[in-house]
Design a protein around this motif. Structure first.
Motif, PDB file in Angstrom:
ATOM      1  N   PRO A  67       0.831  -1.213   0.000  1.00 54.27           N
ATOM      2  CA  PRO A  67       0.000   0.000   0.000  1.00 54.27           C
ATOM      3  C   PRO A  67       0.862   1.258   0.000  1.00 54.27           C
ATOM      4  O   PRO A  67       1.935   1.298   0.630  1.00 54.27           O
ATOM      5  CB  PRO A  67      -0.810  -0.132   1.298  1.00 54.27           C
ATOM      6  CG  PRO A  67      -0.866  -1.592   1.558  1.00 54.27           C
ATOM      7  CD  PRO A  67       0.442  -2.148   1.075  1.00 54.27           C
ATOM      8  N   VAL A  68       0.409   2.271  -0.709  1.00 59.41           N
ATOM      9  CA  VAL A  68       1.205   3.487  -0.905  1.00 59.41           C
ATOM     10  C   VAL A  68       1.554   4.153   0.424  1.00 59.41           C
ATOM     11  O   VAL A  68       2.701   4.555   0.647  1.00 59.41           O
ATOM     12  CB  VAL A  68       0.448   4.474  -1.819  1.00 59.41           C
ATOM     13  CG1 VAL A  68       1.209   5.799  -1.927  1.00 59.41           C
ATOM     14  CG2 VAL A  68       0.259   3.875  -3.207  1.00 59.41           C
ATOM     15  N   LEU A  69       0.574   4.272   1.316  1.00 59.11           N
ATOM     16  CA  LEU A  69       0.833   4.922   2.597  1.00 59.11           C
ATOM     17  C   LEU A  69       1.829   4.137   3.439  1.00 59.11           C
ATOM     18  O   LEU A  69       2.621   4.720   4.193  1.00 59.11           O
ATOM     19  CB  LEU A  69      -0.473   5.126   3.366  1.00 59.11           C
ATOM     20  CG  LEU A  69      -1.435   6.160   2.767  1.00 59.11           C
ATOM     21  CD1 LEU A  69      -2.690   6.280   3.623  1.00 59.11           C
ATOM     22  CD2 LEU A  69      -0.751   7.523   2.638  1.00 59.11           C
ATOM     23  N   ALA A  70       1.810   2.811   3.313  1.00 57.43           N
ATOM     24  CA  ALA A  70       2.790   1.990   4.034  1.00 57.43           C
ATOM     25  C   ALA A  70       4.193   2.248   3.496  1.00 57.43           C
ATOM     26  O   ALA A  70       5.168   2.334   4.270  1.00 57.43           O
ATOM     27  CB  ALA A  70       2.429   0.516   3.901  1.00 57.43           C
ATOM     28  N   GLN A  71       4.310   2.380   2.173  1.00 60.95           N
ATOM     29  CA  GLN A  71       5.605   2.685   1.571  1.00 60.95           C
ATOM     30  C   GLN A  71       6.100   4.063   2.018  1.00 60.95           C
ATOM     31  O   GLN A  71       7.282   4.243   2.342  1.00 60.95           O
ATOM     32  CB  GLN A  71       5.499   2.652   0.046  1.00 60.95           C
ATOM     33  CG  GLN A  71       5.201   1.285  -0.535  1.00 60.95           C
ATOM     34  CD  GLN A  71       5.137   1.341  -2.045  1.00 60.95           C
ATOM     35  OE1 GLN A  71       6.065   1.785  -2.701  1.00 60.95           O
ATOM     36  NE2 GLN A  71       4.028   0.885  -2.614  1.00 60.95           N
ATOM     37  N   TYR A  72       5.198   5.034   2.025  1.00 59.54           N
ATOM     38  CA  TYR A  72       5.593   6.392   2.432  1.00 59.54           C
ATOM     39  C   TYR A  72       6.009   6.408   3.900  1.00 59.54           C
ATOM     40  O   TYR A  72       7.006   7.053   4.263  1.00 59.54           O
ATOM     41  CB  TYR A  72       4.443   7.364   2.198  1.00 59.54           C
ATOM     42  CG  TYR A  72       4.758   8.771   2.673  1.00 59.54           C
ATOM     43  CD1 TYR A  72       5.619   9.590   1.948  1.00 59.54           C
ATOM     44  CD2 TYR A  72       4.231   9.245   3.870  1.00 59.54           C
ATOM     45  CE1 TYR A  72       5.929  10.856   2.402  1.00 59.54           C
ATOM     46  CE2 TYR A  72       4.541  10.520   4.328  1.00 59.54           C
ATOM     47  CZ  TYR A  72       5.391  11.319   3.587  1.00 59.54           C
ATOM     48  OH  TYR A  72       5.707  12.579   4.031  1.00 59.54           O
ATOM     49  N   SER A  73       5.263   5.701   4.750  1.00 56.92           N
ATOM     50  CA  SER A  73       5.612   5.635   6.172  1.00 56.92           C
ATOM     51  C   SER A  73       6.980   5.012   6.369  1.00 56.92           C
ATOM     52  O   SER A  73       7.771   5.464   7.216  1.00 56.92           O
ATOM     53  CB  SER A  73       4.554   4.838   6.940  1.00 56.92           C
ATOM     54  OG  SER A  73       3.283   5.451   6.840  1.00 56.92           O
ATOM     55  N   ASP A  74       7.291   3.989   5.575  1.00 54.60           N
ATOM     56  CA  ASP A  74       8.595   3.343   5.656  1.00 54.60           C
ATOM     57  C   ASP A  74       9.698   4.317   5.234  1.00 54.60           C
ATOM     58  O   ASP A  74      10.748   4.403   5.875  1.00 54.60           O
ATOM     59  CB  ASP A  74       8.602   2.103   4.765  1.00 54.60           C
ATOM     60  CG  ASP A  74       9.883   1.299   4.914  1.00 54.60           C
ATOM     61  OD1 ASP A  74      10.252   0.973   6.054  1.00 54.60           O
ATOM     62  OD2 ASP A  74      10.534   1.026   3.886  1.00 54.60           O
ATOM     63  N   TRP A  75       9.440   5.069   4.143  1.00 52.46           N
ATOM     64  CA  TRP A  75      10.426   6.071   3.682  1.00 52.46           C
ATOM     65  C   TRP A  75      10.637   7.126   4.752  1.00 52.46           C
ATOM     66  O   TRP A  75      11.782   7.520   5.050  1.00 52.46           O
ATOM     67  CB  TRP A  75       9.924   6.718   2.381  1.00 52.46           C
ATOM     68  CG  TRP A  75      10.810   7.831   1.892  1.00 52.46           C
ATOM     69  CD1 TRP A  75      11.955   7.713   1.172  1.00 52.46           C
ATOM     70  CD2 TRP A  75      10.623   9.239   2.114  1.00 52.46           C
ATOM     71  NE1 TRP A  75      12.500   8.946   0.920  1.00 52.46           N
ATOM     72  CE2 TRP A  75      11.700   9.900   1.492  1.00 52.46           C
ATOM     73  CE3 TRP A  75       9.652   9.995   2.765  1.00 52.46           C
ATOM     74  CZ2 TRP A  75      11.824  11.291   1.504  1.00 52.46           C
ATOM     75  CZ3 TRP A  75       9.783  11.378   2.794  1.00 52.46           C
ATOM     76  CH2 TRP A  75      10.847  12.011   2.161  1.00 52.46           C
ATOM     77  N   LEU A  76       9.547   7.578   5.377  1.00 50.86           N
ATOM     78  CA  LEU A  76       9.625   8.611   6.405  1.00 50.86           C
ATOM     79  C   LEU A  76      10.406   8.117   7.617  1.00 50.86           C
ATOM     80  O   LEU A  76      11.193   8.871   8.205  1.00 50.86           O
ATOM     81  CB  LEU A  76       8.212   9.021   6.821  1.00 50.86           C
ATOM     82  CG  LEU A  76       8.018  10.404   7.442  1.00 50.86           C
ATOM     83  CD1 LEU A  76       8.494  11.484   6.488  1.00 50.86           C
ATOM     84  CD2 LEU A  76       6.552  10.607   7.790  1.00 50.86           C
ATOM     85  N   ALA A  77      10.204   6.852   7.991  1.00 49.16           N
ATOM     86  CA  ALA A  77      10.939   6.291   9.121  1.00 49.16           C
ATOM     87  C   ALA A  77      12.440   6.256   8.838  1.00 49.16           C
ATOM     88  O   ALA A  77      13.259   6.541   9.723  1.00 49.16           O
ATOM     89  CB  ALA A  77      10.419   4.886   9.419  1.00 49.16           C
ATOM     90  N   HIS A  78      12.805   5.918   7.605  1.00 48.33           N
ATOM     91  CA  HIS A  78      14.225   5.920   7.234  1.00 48.33           C
ATOM     92  C   HIS A  78      14.791   7.346   7.234  1.00 48.33           C
ATOM     93  O   HIS A  78      15.938   7.565   7.644  1.00 48.33           O
ATOM     94  CB  HIS A  78      14.416   5.278   5.853  1.00 48.33           C
ATOM     95  CG  HIS A  78      14.392   3.776   5.888  1.00 48.33           C
ATOM     96  ND1 HIS A  78      13.215   3.061   5.902  1.00 48.33           N
ATOM     97  CD2 HIS A  78      15.392   2.854   5.924  1.00 48.33           C
ATOM     98  CE1 HIS A  78      13.480   1.764   5.929  1.00 48.33           C
ATOM     99  NE2 HIS A  78      14.803   1.614   5.957  1.00 48.33           N
ATOM    100  N   VAL A  79      13.986   8.321   6.755  1.00 44.73           N
ATOM    101  CA  VAL A  79      14.433   9.719   6.759  1.00 44.73           C
ATOM    102  C   VAL A  79      14.701  10.190   8.184  1.00 44.73           C
ATOM    103  O   VAL A  79      15.682  10.895   8.447  1.00 44.73           O
ATOM    104  CB  VAL A  79      13.377  10.627   6.081  1.00 44.73           C
ATOM    105  CG1 VAL A  79      13.706  12.103   6.297  1.00 44.73           C
ATOM    106  CG2 VAL A  79      13.302  10.330   4.591  1.00 44.73           C
ATOM    107  N   ALA A  80      13.838   9.797   9.116  1.00 44.49           N
ATOM    108  CA  ALA A  80      14.025  10.185  10.520  1.00 44.49           C
ATOM    109  C   ALA A  80      15.349   9.654  11.071  1.00 44.49           C
ATOM    110  O   ALA A  80      15.916  10.242  11.998  1.00 44.49           O
ATOM    111  CB  ALA A  80      12.855   9.676  11.362  1.00 44.49           C
TER     112      ALA A  80
END
Length: 320
Positions: A67-80
């Motif tokens: 799911p797109v939001l799951a992918q974005y959340s994963d990207w955001l967690a890595h950015v953090a």
């Protein structure tokens, strides 16, 4: 800590938090816009022989089938954690690579910005102070800068200075750390092309605000007290006219980042703009997301710096 310093820190913190929220929204929208093209992006990576089955397998391997939001959340967690991921096509770490390309562009833009401020203040103040023929000449120069596109200026400079006179290189970039003299020669034409357009708007703004300031009552009062005209213009009127000019300067900075794309493509400079353009053509999602994040944060920091400098120069404009 004084109340003044505490208020300033709170103001900066609020602006930075607002900037982070803006970055969050912009990157989310960017990711949502990229999501429908994931099949095409994977097909691009696999090449002309890609099949529907191989595309599905590659999407699963890359995690693009979630799911797109799951992918974005994963990207955001890595950015953090300070990890912007790796390029789909080169495997290079996005944070390091974007930083390198941004450094190239900033070495051009910051030099242009400093020269633009110096020349624009000199021309704008002189035009407002002297008037007459000087004012008309400055307005003519400013109008020319508005009307002539960066691309045309760049081509004309290459033809004159590189092809006809063989004074400067037509393409390429030398890092400052490798050879300062070669770096200066490699950015001379790009800086000049950006400078002409940047000076046009800033000079017109400074001229207009200076004319308004010199007509105000406090200027007449200072003159009646025998204060020299030069001191009135440079110490009082120019300081009060700095607010609108700083606002225009922040817009010019952002415009330069956009104009740098054209300049970098013309002169084959490996900068932020050309890197973003190439990543967009390839559909390199991690690079596009990293570039978007860097661009938003850069704009936030520049606007914050302009507000702080404006408050320092003109106490009436302080928001703290």
């Amino acid at each position: 800590m004084s109340r003044r310093a505490r208020d300033m820190l709170l103001y900066v913190a609020r602006r930075l938090v607002t900037g982070l929220v803006l970055a969050l929204l912009v990157t989310l929208i960017t990711f949502l816009l990229l999501a429908p093209s994931f099949d095409a992006i994977v097909g691009n990576r696999l090449g002309a022989g890609a099949t529907a089955e191989s595309i599905r397998a590659m999407k699963t391997q890359m995690g693009l089938d979630r799911p797109v939001l799951a992918q974005y959340s994963d990207w955001l967690a890595h950015v953090a954690r300070g990890d912007l991921g790796a390029s789909f096509f080169t495997g290079e770490r996005v944070g390091h690579t974007v930083g390198q390309h941004l450094g190239v562009t900033m070495s051009i833009v910051l030099v242009t910005l400093l020269l633009s401020v110096a020349f624009s203040v000199a021309l704008g103040v002189t035009a407002a102070w002297r008037g007459g023929v000087v004012d008309r000449v400055v307005q003519g120069v400013s109008l020319t800068g508005h009307l002539v596109p960066n691309l045309l200026i760049a081509i004309a400079l290459v033809y004159l200075l590189s092809i006809r006179l063989d004074l400067l290189p037509a393409t390429g970039f030398t890092p400052l750390t490798d050879d300062p003299a070669a770096w200066a020669r490699s950015i001379a034409i790009p800086v000049t092309a950006l400078l002409i357009a940047s000076m046009a708007g800033l000079t017109a703004q400074i001229r207009g605000t200076m004319i308004d300031e010199l007509r105000k009552d406090y200027v007449r009062t200072l003159r009646t007290r025998g204060i020299p005209t030069r001191s009135i213009v440079l110490r009082h009127a120019l300081r009060n006219a700095s607010g609108p000019a700083l606002t225009v300067l922040s817009f010019e900075f952002i415009a330069m980042l956009g104009g740098a794309l054209i300049i970098e493509k013309v002169f084959a400079i490996p900068g932020f703009g050309s890197y973003a353009f190439d990543a967009s053509l390839q559909g390199d999602v991690p690079v596009i997301m990293g570039i978007t994040l860097f661009a938003v944060l850069l704009v936030v920091v520049v606007n914050l710096a302009v507000d702080l400098v404006n408050g320092w120069l003109n106490p009436k404009a302080r928001v703290l």
